[in-house]
Write a protein that holds these residues in place. Structure first.
Motif: not given
Ligand code: GLU
Length: 389
Positions: A21-25, A36-41, A347-353, A382-387
């Motif tokens: 929901d947060r990524a969509r908003s 890359l949050g919820g598992g939706d094909p 990085a504007h990459v959505a992942v689940t903790p 993006r992750m490579r740069r952020a990390l």
């Protein structure tokens, strides 16, 4: 203001749903988020399935239907369970079609548990198992599996958590989030514990078609003496890219199905009529769409696991099934909540903790590869740069 329920006040919301929901908003506000949050094909529902649903709506199939599910869909489910899983169920007495795999779990648990009954579930575990059990007034009991042991299910781990109040074991293979596919010895371990302590097994098989590298999905209900103590839960969402249709089902011995059906009648009446017609077409129509999607997930799995492993501080095992990576990320002394927050905000990459799947996963994050290769490659960069900061 009058009080609301303390139980619901204490209940945790769903992290996977919240992150999507947060990524969509953010996307609606114009932020270029890779979700890359919820598992939706990312695939659309295959055309022949959509056509069946649309025709059903145009043909006036927009009313209530039998609470248990339309006969044609139940028959298609029984045939599928026989053809693909080697299981035999009576479509009139042992199958319930419902509005999602999630609801199938809920109505099954509701029918099995008395207050304070304990349900063992294997961690890391999908975010909703624990709250679903709590919602019903049962006690969730986590059995923590070790990453160092490739999350293997061992008899001692289960036995340690058994009490006189243990009522059921909830399993999920292929697993969300780890991708682990339970092997024959592990199924045997669960079977022996269930028989010894007279337990139900709830087997969430929603990812059954997404297995790779020769791994094979076997339903625990096929093991000797297990069919009549197992609830097989499945749905259309993952294999047929039908997440928005909300159609799932369960199979259970008739004594239990009758109880489950009463819950269904009161909670939802029935699953959407036209959705069930589309799902019937999905199960009975051509199956190459399932294979095509699996092959694409497999390509992404190999390429992106390698790319993730090339980021310093990231260690990503190759998943055996489902469509999630569950890497460990070493970044400063951040826990998984902080890493996920950092990745979405910087990085504007959505992942689940990882901790949403169990406290032990302090350093893990979950990334779905049910999104395009281009999105995945962009996310990795993006992750490579952020990390690196
Ligand atoms: N099951 C999917 C996931 O874990 C979809 C969201 C949800 O229902 O939790 O991401």
């Amino acid at each position: 203001m009058p009080n609301f329920s303390q139980k619901i006040g204490d209940l945790k919301g769903s992290s996977t749903v919240a992150i999507s929901d947060r990524a969509r908003s953010l996307q609606q506000q114009g932020v270029n988020v890779v979700n890359l949050g919820g598992g939706d094909p990312d695939f659309d529902t295959p055309r022949h399935i959509v056509d069946a649903g649309v025709e059903a709506i145009r043909g006036g199939q927009t009313h209530y239907v039998a609470s248990q599910g339309i006969p044609a869909f139940r028959k298609a489910i029984a045939e599928k369970l026989s053809r693909e899983n080697g299981l035999s169920y009576d479509p009139d007495r042992e199958i319930v079609a419902t509005a999602s795999g999630k609801l199938a779990l809920y109505i099954a648990l509701e029918s099995l548990l008395d207050p304070r009954d304990e349900v063992l579930y294997l961690e890391p575990a999908w975010v909703s198992y624990r709250p679903l059990i709590e919602l019903i007034g049962g006690c969730p009991v986590a059995v923590s599996l070790s990453p160092a042991d490739n999350f293997a299910v061992r008899s001692t781990l289960l036995e340690r958590k058994i009490t006189p109040r243990t009522k059921a074991i909830l399993i999920n293979s292929p697993n969300n989030p780890t991708g682990r596919v339970l092997g024959p010895e592990e199924l045997q371990v669960i079977r022996e514990v269930a028989l010894k302590h007279d337990l139900w097994v709830i087997s969430d098989e929603i990812y059954e078609h997404l297995v790779y590298d020769g791994h094979r999905h076997v339903s625990i209900a096929t093991l000797p003496e297990m069919r009549d103590r197992t609830v097989v839960v499945n749905g259309m969402s993952k294999a047929y890219a039908m997440t928005g249709w909300r159609i799932g089902y369960l199979a259970a011995p008739s004594v239990l199905s009758e109880q489950i059906l009463k819950v269904q009648q009161h909670v939802v009446t029935c699953a959407a009529s036209f959705g069930q017609i589309a799902a019937t077409e999905a199960l009975q129509g051509p199956q190459d769409c399932v294979k095509t999607m699996r092959q694409e997930y497999d390509k992404r799995r190999r390429r992106i696991a390698e790319a993730l492993n090339s980021i310093p501080g990231v260690r990503c095992p190759l998943p055996e099934g489902a469509f999630y990576f569950f890497p460990e990320v070493d970044y400063k002394d951040y826990d998984s909540w902080q890493i996920a927050e950092y990745l979405i905000s910087e990085a504007h990459v959505a992942v689940t903790p990882g901790q949403a799947f169990g406290e032990a996963a302090r350093k893990n994050i979950r990334l779905t590869y049910a999104t395009s290769m281009a999105n995945l490659l962009e996310a990795v960069e993006r992750m490579r740069r952020a990390l690196a900061v």
